[in-house]
Every structure is written in C-alpha cells, then in structure tokens.
Design a protein around this motif. Structure first.
Motif, PDB file in Angstrom:
ATOM      1  N   TYR A 261      37.445 -18.689   2.439  1.00  0.00           N
ATOM      2  CA  TYR A 261      37.074 -20.101   2.507  1.00  0.00           C
ATOM      3  C   TYR A 261      36.950 -20.580   1.071  1.00  0.00           C
ATOM      4  O   TYR A 261      36.264 -19.951   0.259  1.00  0.00           O
ATOM      5  CB  TYR A 261      35.758 -20.276   3.270  1.00  0.00           C
ATOM      6  CG  TYR A 261      35.938 -20.051   4.744  1.00  0.00           C
ATOM      7  CD1 TYR A 261      36.077 -21.125   5.610  1.00  0.00           C
ATOM      8  CD2 TYR A 261      36.017 -18.764   5.270  1.00  0.00           C
ATOM      9  CE1 TYR A 261      36.277 -20.925   6.973  1.00  0.00           C
ATOM     10  CE2 TYR A 261      36.217 -18.558   6.622  1.00  0.00           C
ATOM     11  CZ  TYR A 261      36.340 -19.630   7.468  1.00  0.00           C
ATOM     12  OH  TYR A 261      36.554 -19.428   8.818  1.00  0.00           O
ATOM     13  N   GLN A 262      37.620 -21.708   0.756  1.00  0.00           N
ATOM     14  CA  GLN A 262      37.720 -22.114  -0.641  1.00  0.00           C
ATOM     15  C   GLN A 262      37.992 -23.593  -0.772  1.00  0.00           C
ATOM     16  O   GLN A 262      38.289 -24.260   0.202  1.00  0.00           O
ATOM     17  CB  GLN A 262      38.822 -21.303  -1.321  1.00  0.00           C
ATOM     18  CG  GLN A 262      40.117 -21.199  -0.523  1.00  0.00           C
ATOM     19  CD  GLN A 262      41.210 -22.128  -0.992  1.00  0.00           C
ATOM     20  OE1 GLN A 262      41.380 -22.288  -2.184  1.00  0.00           O
ATOM     21  NE2 GLN A 262      41.947 -22.736  -0.081  1.00  0.00           N
ATOM     22  N   PHE A 263      37.830 -24.084  -2.001  1.00  0.00           N
ATOM     23  CA  PHE A 263      38.263 -25.425  -2.394  1.00  0.00           C
ATOM     24  C   PHE A 263      39.453 -25.201  -3.303  1.00  0.00           C
ATOM     25  O   PHE A 263      39.412 -24.324  -4.176  1.00  0.00           O
ATOM     26  CB  PHE A 263      37.194 -26.185  -3.163  1.00  0.00           C
ATOM     27  CG  PHE A 263      35.922 -26.499  -2.404  1.00  0.00           C
ATOM     28  CD1 PHE A 263      35.819 -26.361  -1.033  1.00  0.00           C
ATOM     29  CD2 PHE A 263      34.816 -26.946  -3.098  1.00  0.00           C
ATOM     30  CE1 PHE A 263      34.645 -26.663  -0.364  1.00  0.00           C
ATOM     31  CE2 PHE A 263      33.639 -27.250  -2.446  1.00  0.00           C
ATOM     32  CZ  PHE A 263      33.549 -27.108  -1.082  1.00  0.00           C
ATOM     33  N   HIS A 264      40.492 -25.977  -3.164  1.00  0.00           N
ATOM     34  CA  HIS A 264      41.733 -25.750  -3.890  1.00  0.00           C
ATOM     35  C   HIS A 264      41.561 -25.750  -5.408  1.00  0.00           C
ATOM     36  O   HIS A 264      42.104 -24.889  -6.099  1.00  0.00           O
ATOM     37  CB  HIS A 264      42.782 -26.789  -3.473  1.00  0.00           C
ATOM     38  CG  HIS A 264      44.127 -26.545  -4.058  1.00  0.00           C
ATOM     39  ND1 HIS A 264      44.889 -25.438  -3.737  1.00  0.00           N
ATOM     40  CD2 HIS A 264      44.845 -27.246  -4.951  1.00  0.00           C
ATOM     41  CE1 HIS A 264      46.015 -25.478  -4.415  1.00  0.00           C
ATOM     42  NE2 HIS A 264      46.022 -26.576  -5.162  1.00  0.00           N
ATOM     43  N   ALA A 265      40.790 -26.677  -5.963  1.00  0.00           N
ATOM     44  CA  ALA A 265      40.682 -26.810  -7.420  1.00  0.00           C
ATOM     45  C   ALA A 265      39.407 -26.209  -8.001  1.00  0.00           C
ATOM     46  O   ALA A 265      39.158 -26.335  -9.187  1.00  0.00           O
ATOM     47  CB  ALA A 265      40.782 -28.276  -7.824  1.00  0.00           C
ATOM     48  N   CYS A 266      38.613 -25.535  -7.213  1.00  0.00           N
ATOM     49  CA  CYS A 266      37.389 -24.890  -7.704  1.00  0.00           C
ATOM     50  C   CYS A 266      37.771 -23.736  -8.630  1.00  0.00           C
ATOM     51  O   CYS A 266      38.539 -22.850  -8.251  1.00  0.00           O
ATOM     52  CB  CYS A 266      36.594 -24.371  -6.513  1.00  0.00           C
ATOM     53  SG  CYS A 266      35.343 -23.141  -6.909  1.00  0.00           S
ATOM     54  N   PRO A 267      37.243 -23.710  -9.862  1.00  0.00           N
ATOM     55  CA  PRO A 267      37.623 -22.645 -10.801  1.00  0.00           C
ATOM     56  C   PRO A 267      37.293 -21.241 -10.290  1.00  0.00           C
ATOM     57  O   PRO A 267      38.043 -20.297 -10.546  1.00  0.00           O
ATOM     58  CB  PRO A 267      36.842 -22.965 -12.072  1.00  0.00           C
ATOM     59  CG  PRO A 267      36.105 -24.213 -11.839  1.00  0.00           C
ATOM     60  CD  PRO A 267      36.333 -24.677 -10.450  1.00  0.00           C
TER      61      PRO A 267
ATOM     62  N   ARG B 145      41.313 -20.823   3.939  1.00  0.00           N
ATOM     63  CA  ARG B 145      40.753 -21.940   4.700  1.00  0.00           C
ATOM     64  C   ARG B 145      40.205 -22.962   3.709  1.00  0.00           C
ATOM     65  O   ARG B 145      39.472 -22.610   2.794  1.00  0.00           O
ATOM     66  CB  ARG B 145      39.627 -21.473   5.621  1.00  0.00           C
ATOM     67  CG  ARG B 145      40.058 -20.449   6.657  1.00  0.00           C
ATOM     68  CD  ARG B 145      40.930 -21.099   7.724  1.00  0.00           C
ATOM     69  NE  ARG B 145      41.339 -20.133   8.705  1.00  0.00           N
ATOM     70  CZ  ARG B 145      42.573 -19.635   8.795  1.00  0.00           C
ATOM     71  NH1 ARG B 145      43.506 -20.023   7.958  1.00  0.00           N
ATOM     72  NH2 ARG B 145      42.874 -18.758   9.716  1.00  0.00           N
ATOM     73  N   ASP B 146      40.550 -24.220   3.916  1.00  0.00           N
ATOM     74  CA  ASP B 146      40.146 -25.308   3.032  1.00  0.00           C
ATOM     75  C   ASP B 146      38.820 -25.895   3.518  1.00  0.00           C
ATOM     76  O   ASP B 146      38.796 -26.733   4.417  1.00  0.00           O
ATOM     77  CB  ASP B 146      41.232 -26.375   3.010  1.00  0.00           C
ATOM     78  CG  ASP B 146      40.954 -27.492   2.027  1.00  0.00           C
ATOM     79  OD1 ASP B 146      39.834 -27.551   1.479  1.00  0.00           O
ATOM     80  OD2 ASP B 146      41.862 -28.301   1.801  1.00  0.00           O
TER      81      ASP B 146
ATOM     82  N   LYS C 168      36.921 -27.842   1.973  1.00  0.00           N
ATOM     83  CA  LYS C 168      36.666 -29.176   1.425  1.00  0.00           C
ATOM     84  C   LYS C 168      37.334 -30.255   2.273  1.00  0.00           C
ATOM     85  O   LYS C 168      36.712 -31.256   2.601  1.00  0.00           O
ATOM     86  CB  LYS C 168      37.164 -29.271  -0.009  1.00  0.00           C
ATOM     87  CG  LYS C 168      36.859 -30.602  -0.659  1.00  0.00           C
ATOM     88  CD  LYS C 168      37.244 -30.603  -2.115  1.00  0.00           C
ATOM     89  CE  LYS C 168      36.831 -31.915  -2.765  1.00  0.00           C
ATOM     90  NZ  LYS C 168      37.192 -31.950  -4.177  1.00  0.00           N
ATOM     91  N   ASN C 169      38.589 -30.060   2.615  1.00  0.00           N
ATOM     92  CA  ASN C 169      39.371 -31.098   3.290  1.00  0.00           C
ATOM     93  C   ASN C 169      39.562 -30.881   4.780  1.00  0.00           C
ATOM     94  O   ASN C 169      40.045 -31.769   5.468  1.00  0.00           O
ATOM     95  CB  ASN C 169      40.743 -31.231   2.621  1.00  0.00           C
ATOM     96  CG  ASN C 169      40.607 -31.660   1.173  1.00  0.00           C
ATOM     97  OD1 ASN C 169      39.909 -32.609   0.874  1.00  0.00           O
ATOM     98  ND2 ASN C 169      41.263 -30.946   0.289  1.00  0.00           N
ATOM     99  N   ASN C 170      39.203 -29.705   5.289  1.00  0.00           N
ATOM    100  CA  ASN C 170      39.371 -29.423   6.708  1.00  0.00           C
ATOM    101  C   ASN C 170      37.982 -29.321   7.344  1.00  0.00           C
ATOM    102  O   ASN C 170      37.246 -28.363   7.097  1.00  0.00           O
ATOM    103  CB  ASN C 170      40.162 -28.128   6.892  1.00  0.00           C
ATOM    104  CG  ASN C 170      40.445 -27.833   8.349  1.00  0.00           C
ATOM    105  OD1 ASN C 170      39.543 -27.843   9.192  1.00  0.00           O
ATOM    106  ND2 ASN C 170      41.701 -27.557   8.654  1.00  0.00           N
ATOM    107  N   GLU C 171      37.637 -30.319   8.153  1.00  0.00           N
ATOM    108  CA  GLU C 171      36.288 -30.383   8.728  1.00  0.00           C
ATOM    109  C   GLU C 171      35.975 -29.177   9.608  1.00  0.00           C
ATOM    110  O   GLU C 171      34.849 -28.672   9.611  1.00  0.00           O
ATOM    111  CB  GLU C 171      36.119 -31.682   9.522  1.00  0.00           C
ATOM    112  CG  GLU C 171      34.695 -31.926   9.985  1.00  0.00           C
ATOM    113  CD  GLU C 171      33.673 -31.963   8.854  1.00  0.00           C
ATOM    114  OE1 GLU C 171      32.551 -31.440   9.050  1.00  0.00           O
ATOM    115  OE2 GLU C 171      33.976 -32.498   7.765  1.00  0.00           O
ATOM    116  N   GLN C 172      36.956 -28.677  10.336  1.00  0.00           N
ATOM    117  CA  GLN C 172      36.722 -27.511  11.198  1.00  0.00           C
ATOM    118  C   GLN C 172      36.405 -26.268  10.360  1.00  0.00           C
ATOM    119  O   GLN C 172      35.484 -25.518  10.681  1.00  0.00           O
ATOM    120  CB  GLN C 172      37.943 -27.255  12.087  1.00  0.00           C
ATOM    121  CG  GLN C 172      37.738 -26.123  13.058  1.00  0.00           C
ATOM    122  CD  GLN C 172      38.931 -25.928  13.981  1.00  0.00           C
ATOM    123  OE1 GLN C 172      39.905 -26.668  13.919  1.00  0.00           O
ATOM    124  NE2 GLN C 172      38.853 -24.943  14.839  1.00  0.00           N
ATOM    125  N   ASP C 173      37.151 -26.054   9.281  1.00  0.00           N
ATOM    126  CA  ASP C 173      36.878 -24.912   8.400  1.00  0.00           C
ATOM    127  C   ASP C 173      35.505 -25.056   7.748  1.00  0.00           C
ATOM    128  O   ASP C 173      34.768 -24.076   7.606  1.00  0.00           O
ATOM    129  CB  ASP C 173      37.963 -24.797   7.317  1.00  0.00           C
ATOM    130  CG  ASP C 173      39.315 -24.392   7.886  1.00  0.00           C
ATOM    131  OD1 ASP C 173      39.359 -23.832   9.003  1.00  0.00           O
ATOM    132  OD2 ASP C 173      40.330 -24.642   7.217  1.00  0.00           O
TER     133      ASP C 173
END
Length: 123
Positions: free
Chosen positions: A46-52, A71-72, A74-79
């Motif tokens: 589970y991650q955010f795409h631009a998180c360092p 799994r996104d 940040k942008n995917n409410e279910q994840d």
C-alpha cells in the motif's frame, strides 16, 4: 495553494529521479525467479505514488525483482479503506504479508526493505 503546487512538483521530481536512476533488476535462474514470483503473491504494498519512502521501497522491490501487487492508498478509496480497516491506520508504505493463514501489516520503509532483503536477496 502554493504549498500544494510545490508538493506536487517535488513529487513529480522524485518520480523522475527514480526513473532515471533506477537500479537494474536482480537476475536469477528461471526456477528461482518462479519461486520469488510465487512468494510475492502473498505480498501487497500500500503506497502513495510520489511519496519518497514509497519510492525507496519500490526501488528495492525493483532491484530484488520481486513483483508485488501495488495498491494506491491515496487515489483509490477502496484501497485506502482496506488499509485503515485492516491495517489500523493510513500510513504508507505498508506491506501486507499473508502467510500461514495470518496477515501482518508492516509499516516503515526501513523495516519493509530489511524484510525484503532478508527474504529475497539470497534467492
């Protein structure tokens, strides 16, 4: 507004730097890679795409040639909901490990990277 634009810009810069400096993938015999691929099926990041810290963790996955489901959160409410309800908090990166009928939620990039190195570097 300016802070958000700066954060987005820095995130894109991090993604670009990751792309141009990404390490090569670990090469393994086909049978060993098949074992790694099978083991990776029990892992989800589970991650955010631009998180360092997430970029750092994904770089390790790439270097070790471990194909983990991403799994996104940040942008995917279910994840995001799954991370909150099952993991206990919305904090990334978070590695979900399913082994022997049990689920472990591992937070902190350093801890996740140490786990991945111990589990996959020697394979």
């Amino acid at each position: 507004m300016i802070v958000k634009a700066l954060r987005v810009g820095l995130g894109q810069l991090i993604i670009f730097i990751d792309f141009i400096t990404r390490p090569g993938k670990k090469q393994r015999p086909a049978e060993a890679q098949a074992q790694v691929n099978q083991a990776a099926r029990s892992l989800t990041l589970y991650q955010f795409h631009a998180c360092p810290f997430c970029v750092k963790t994904r770089r390790t996955l790439h270097r070790l040639n471990v194909p983990v489901a991403l799994r996104d959160a940040k942008n995917n409410e279910q994840d995001r909901q799954t991370l909150l309800e099952q993991g206990g908090k919305i904090k990334v990166p978070c590695l979900r490990i399913e082994e022997n009928g049990e689920t472990t939620w591992m937070y902190e990039s350093k801890v996740i990277i140490d786990y991945l190195d111990k589990r996959f570097a020697a394979v």
